[in-house]
Motif scaffolding. Structure first.
Motif, mmCIF file in Angstrom:
data_model
loop_
_atom_site.group_PDB
_atom_site.id
_atom_site.type_symbol
_atom_site.label_atom_id
_atom_site.label_comp_id
_atom_site.label_asym_id
_atom_site.label_seq_id
_atom_site.Cartn_x
_atom_site.Cartn_y
_atom_site.Cartn_z
ATOM 1 N N GLY A 17 52.304 53.448 26.076
ATOM 2 C CA GLY A 17 51.788 52.457 27.016
ATOM 3 C C GLY A 17 52.837 52.044 28.027
ATOM 4 N N PHE A 39 54.619 57.478 26.979
ATOM 5 C CA PHE A 39 53.317 58.146 27.142
ATOM 6 C C PHE A 39 52.322 57.127 27.681
ATOM 7 C CE2 PHE A 39 55.494 60.363 23.746
ATOM 8 C CZ PHE A 39 55.279 61.698 24.050
ATOM 9 N N GLY A 47 49.492 49.036 33.697
ATOM 10 C CA GLY A 47 48.437 48.579 32.778
ATOM 11 C C GLY A 47 47.570 47.516 33.413
ATOM 12 N N GLY A 66 44.350 42.744 38.411
ATOM 13 C CA GLY A 66 44.595 42.229 37.057
ATOM 14 C C GLY A 66 45.404 40.954 37.150
ATOM 15 N N ALA A 67 46.556 40.913 36.454
ATOM 16 C CA ALA A 67 47.349 39.677 36.377
ATOM 17 C C ALA A 67 47.840 39.241 37.746
ATOM 18 C CB ALA A 67 48.537 39.909 35.455
ATOM 19 N N GLU A 68 47.747 37.929 37.980
ATOM 20 C CA GLU A 68 48.096 37.411 39.304
ATOM 21 C C GLU A 68 49.189 36.344 39.261
ATOM 22 O OE1 GLU A 68 44.942 37.255 41.820
ATOM 23 O OE2 GLU A 68 45.902 36.076 43.381
ATOM 24 N N ALA A 207 47.207 60.402 27.017
ATOM 25 C CA ALA A 207 46.832 59.445 25.964
ATOM 26 C C ALA A 207 47.355 59.918 24.619
ATOM 27 C CB ALA A 207 45.317 59.304 25.914
ATOM 28 N N PRO A 237 46.955 47.391 24.148
ATOM 29 C CA PRO A 237 46.208 46.173 23.796
ATOM 30 C C PRO A 237 45.790 46.172 22.328
ATOM 31 C CG PRO A 237 45.435 47.050 25.895
ATOM 32 C CD PRO A 237 46.373 48.079 25.322
ATOM 33 N N LYS A 268 37.442 40.486 37.800
ATOM 34 C CA LYS A 268 37.854 39.871 39.073
ATOM 35 C C LYS A 268 37.007 40.428 40.202
ATOM 36 C CE LYS A 268 42.197 38.408 39.738
ATOM 37 N NZ LYS A 268 43.685 38.420 39.788
ATOM 38 N N TYR A 360 42.654 39.929 27.554
ATOM 39 C CA TYR A 360 43.885 39.611 26.824
ATOM 40 C C TYR A 360 43.543 38.876 25.535
ATOM 41 C CZ TYR A 360 42.997 35.986 30.321
ATOM 42 O OH TYR A 360 42.385 35.094 31.167
ATOM 43 N N LEU A 396 49.911 36.719 28.517
ATOM 44 C CA LEU A 396 50.578 36.570 29.824
ATOM 45 C C LEU A 396 51.545 37.727 30.102
ATOM 46 C CD1 LEU A 396 51.433 32.752 29.630
ATOM 47 C CD2 LEU A 396 49.436 33.846 30.690
#
Ligand code: FAD
Length: 419
Positions: A17, A39, A47, A66-68, A207, A237, A268, A360, A396
């Motif tokens: 990941g 990998f 991600g 995604g995360a902001e 993968a 995850p 989003k 998450y 987070l």
């Protein structure tokens, strides 16, 4: 882990990941002189941190799919950004303060006061309690309660009845104003910077299907065959592990700790605007989404309405899996103050993303310090990173980065002890 202290006993390490968790682990292990191979299933790094660029009214606008938000206490993220020369851009608005026009009796002040009361009560809890039960006990004004519950459910991206109240996070429950940032030019720039440091050691679109322990070490299986390593960092995850999508023989104590995590689900939506509006933050308690307009890196508000929807039932109500139309219509109704453009909407649904299958993690009622320990404890020479393993920053970007650092330290010690 400081630079320049080479391990006395370099090891061969696979990292599964290339999100913030895996990348921070890989970079820090490499800096210690270990041999590292990452990998990554996707054709990109980052991600759940994924920055994109839209052309709106002759302007290039960077969006976060995604995360902001970078919030207070993101020390490791700031440290990495400083190392790589990445600037932080102030959003000009507070992630924590949201207007709620559907509940006119609720103001940002009444919401903040109730949020503070709920957090104080949560700290006094002595038995496993859900957020729903805690809010019931506090018995505040019904509209205030509806707004705070919606605020928490949107941010946790799951129902309050399955969320642990004692772990109610400042980031989820707070409605007090505080500054928030993003990386100028896009949060994914940090993933690119980390990846550039170990560029020859990352395999994209690869993968991992299984990790098996043999007498000679660990075998990491991909469609291209098996690869032998001394240690592995699994940084995917948690639900992919729980659902057995990555085959690892996990002991009962690890599975039990994973079962006391709750999966948040979120999407989003980005809607282009005709002009640059003032900064703003407005939520729909009814449909469990919030919307905001924010500064970009030049301290100018981007001509885009950002929307975040959390909680699967409401994502279904907004018909997210059919496309952006229903949600876009609801967002337009919620924000009559904005002038929307005619060009397309950008929808990103993380619960249907095959390499995330959700947004998450959160803690379930009864999640304990022993569970937190179990999540960071290796299984043989298999170590675990990812936002879900950091009890204080679960869900987070900062939690993901710190988890990678923690896993790297664990392996570095294990390798030295093996010496
Ligand atoms: P990931 O980023 O998911 O990385 C795991 C990687 O593993 C992925 O690249 C995946 O493709 C890969 N992978 C999975 N399975 C395999 C396999 N079998 N083989 C190889 N590779 C595999 N955080 C904040 O701090 N602030 C925010 O405002 C914020 N907003 C968010 C909004 C949304 C919509 C979402 C979804 C998340 C948000 N987050 C936010 C959370 C943040 O994105 C995550 O906590 C963090 O990025 C997780 O990093 P990670 O490394 O743990 O996992």
């Amino acid at each position: 882990m400081a630079r320049g202290h080479s391990s006395p006993n370099p090891a061969r390490i696979a990292v599964i990941g290339a999100g913030f968790g895996g990348l921070s682990a890989a970079v820090l292990l490499r800096r210690r002189g270990h041999s590292v191979q990452v990998f990554e299933a996707r054709d990109r790094v980052g991600g759940r941190v994924w920055s994109d660029t839209l052309d709106i009214e002759d302007e290039r606008v960077v969006i976060e799919r995604g995360a902001e938000f970078i919030l207070g206490g993101y020390d490791l993220l700031r440290e990495f950004c400083a190392t790589f020369g990445l600037a932080l851009a102030d959003s000009g608005m507070s992630y924590y303060v949201r207007e709620c026009p559907e509940l006119p009796g609720v103001t940002t002040q009444t919401l903040a006061a109730f949020g503070a009361r709920a957090m104080q009560a949560a700290q006094r809890l002595t038995r496993p309690t859900s957020i729903t039960a805690l809010l019931d006990e506090l018995d505040d004004d019904p509209d205030n309660r509806a707004a705070l519950q919606a605020r928490i459910e949107i941010s946790a991206a799951v129902g309050a009845d399955v969320l642990d109240a004692s772990g109610i996070l400042f980031n989820v429950g707070s409605a007090e104003p505080a500054r928030s940032w993003r990386i100028a030019g896009g949060n994914q720039r940090l993933a690119h910077a980390l990846a550039a440091e170990i560029a020859d050691h990352i395999t994209l679109s690869c993968a991992v299907t299984a990790i098996t322990t043999t007498d000679e070490g660990l075998t990491v299986s991909t469609a291209h065959g098996g690869h032998r390593f001394d240690y592995v960092v699994v940084a995917v995850p948690f639900n992919l592990l729980q659902q057995g999508r990555l085959e690892i023989d996990l002991p009962a104590w690890k599975l039990a700790a994973l079962s006391r995590l709750v999966q948040g689900n979120a999407a989003k939506l980005h809607l282009p605007l005709r002009t640059s509006p003032p900064t703003s933050a407005v939520m729909s308690a009814r449909d469990r989404f919030w919307t905001w307009t924010a500064n970009d890196g030049d301290a100018k508000v981007s001509p885009i309405l950002n929307c975040f929807g959390g909680h699967l039932d409401f994502l279904n109500k907004l018909q997210v899996e059919r496309g952006p139309d229903t949600w876009a219509q609801r967002a337009r109704e919620l924000r009559p103050d904005l002038e929307f453009g005619d060009t397309g909407a950008t929808l990103t649904a993380w619960h249907v993303d095959p390499w995330a299958r959700g947004a998450y993690a959160n803690h379930a009622p009864g999640f304990s310090p022993a569970d937190a320990d179990a999540l960071t404890t290796p299984v043989g020479n298999i170590f675990f990173a990812g936002e879900y393993t950091d009890p204080d920053n679960i869900g987070l970007m900062e939690g993901a980065l710190r988890s990678g650092r923690r896993a790297a330290e664990q392996i570095d010690h294990a390798a030295a002890a093996r010496g």
